[in-house]
Design an enzyme around this catalytic site. Structure first.
Site, PDB file in Angstrom:
ATOM      1  CG  ASP A  21      45.304  29.268  43.069  1.00 38.26           C
ATOM      2  OD1 ASP A  21      45.010  28.915  41.828  1.00 38.26           O
ATOM      3  OD2 ASP A  21      46.708  29.528  43.024  1.00 38.26           O
ATOM      4  CG  HIS A  22      39.149  26.382  40.464  1.00 33.95           C
ATOM      5  ND1 HIS A  22      39.096  25.005  40.557  1.00 33.95           N
ATOM      6  CD2 HIS A  22      37.736  26.770  40.253  1.00 33.95           C
ATOM      7  CE1 HIS A  22      38.091  24.600  40.236  1.00 33.95           C
ATOM      8  NE2 HIS A  22      37.221  25.740  40.161  1.00 33.95           N
ATOM      9  NE  ARG A  23      47.198  29.421  39.935  1.00 36.64           N
ATOM     10  CZ  ARG A  23      48.353  30.491  40.215  1.00 36.64           C
ATOM     11  NH1 ARG A  23      48.944  30.485  39.194  1.00 36.64           N
ATOM     12  NH2 ARG A  23      48.547  30.618  41.212  1.00 36.64           N
TER      13      ARG A  23
END
Length: 321
Positions: free
Chosen positions: A293-295
């Protein structure tokens, strides 16, 4: 180094590579250290640099507030379509319910809400295969199943401690978005069962030794195959392994399990040509791939995490730190 037999050019090479000649095993006919000895020692030593691993914290979780826009972009629902009616027995409709329905809903939600980033690396896992062979012949593991997945699980736990954000989760609350960092590992194992895809997890896997972890993996797998996995077994996971190698698949871009920030795939382990000390030799090679998850975690953290796993599979002695 005093007492070490080595020519001046070899001593200079050792200084340039940061190698202590006293630590090098000589292979020369007269007991001298050769150029190949220094280069080999330097390549092996590089695996062990920067391996200090932090201890697990006393606090199990912490949250990090995340500023988010006031109005989040919404994703319009896909238009619904009715399935065609069966014609002459050439088609049939299978109702989607139970585990399949829950899996479809969870994976769709994950794919639409978590921006996935995927990375992968090829790994010489020959030493992992040697370790698996030794463990299988060890009396201490006589009554428990040992496979490369066990070493992979140990590698994951070790690597999480060095990059804890891959073990975190994005959480939306009334006060705003937060990143929840878990200082423990509930290690999920994606399991294909007659009921569909299940992801039970091993609670507090970071507290288990190798034998205990092997036993937990065996129990988890057997329970899933027998259809006895409970909802509690599937709740609270923090990061997941999917062993796609058992299907002969080399790599993939798996979808993250909801509530987590990462999933790592272990590909098939095959004998392939591999360059070792300038020579092409047959080695046991696999591919480690993963989605994140790049967040929650950035590219440098993702890359470091996958590289750490690869380092352990290449040299399982790292687990002894």
């Amino acid at each position: 180094a005093v007492g070490v037999v080595a020519k001046p050019p070899i001593r200079k090479l050792a200084r340039d590579l940061g190698v202590d000649l006293a630590d090098v095993v000589p292979s020369g006919a007269a007991g001298e250290v050769t150029r190949e000895d220094v280069v080999k020692h330097a390549s092996q030593a590089s695996v062990f640099r920067n391996i200090e691993t932090p201890e697990w914290g006393a606090v199990r979780e912490e949250t990090i507030p995340v500023p988010v826009p006031d109005a989040a972009a919404s994703v319009p629902p896909a238009p619904s379509r009715s399935l065609p009616e069966p014609v002459d027995g050439r088609e049939e409709s299978i109702p989607v319910r139970g585990v399949r329905k829950a899996t479809a809903s969870a994976m769709t939600s994950s794919a639409l809400t978590a921006p996935h980033v995927s990375v992968w690396v090829d790994v010489d896992a020959s030493r992992t295969m040697e370790l698996v062979k030794r463990l299988k012949s060890s009396p201490d593991f006589a009554d428990v199943r040992v496979s490369p997945l066990l070493i992979m699980a140990r590698a994951m736990i070790w690597a999480v401690r060095r990059t804890p954000m891959v073990n975190a989760a994005w959480v939306d609350t009334d006060e705003g978005a937060q990143i929840r960092v878990r200082h423990y590992v509930n290690l999920g194992i994606a399991a294909a069962t007659p009921r569909g895809l299940l992801v039970p997890n091993i609670k507090d896997a970071q507290d288990l030794n190798t034998r205990e972890l092997a036993r937990a993996l065996e129990k988890l797998t057997l329970t899933a195959r027998e259809g006895k996995t409970t909802p509690a077994d599937q709740q609270g996971g923090t990061i997941t392994i999917t062993n796609i190698g058992v299907f002969g698949v080399d790599a993939g871009t798996p979808i993250i399990n909801p509530g987590e920030a990462g999933i790592v795939a272990l590909g098939a382990i095959r004998q392939k040509p591999w360059v070792v000390d300038g020579e092409v030799r047959p080695r046991w090679v696999t591919t480690v791939s993963g989605s994140f998850d790049h967040r929650v975690v950035d590219g440098d953290g993702v890359s470091r995490f996958i590289a750490d796993i690869a380092s352990v599979l290449e040299e399982p002695a790292l687990l002894l730190d």
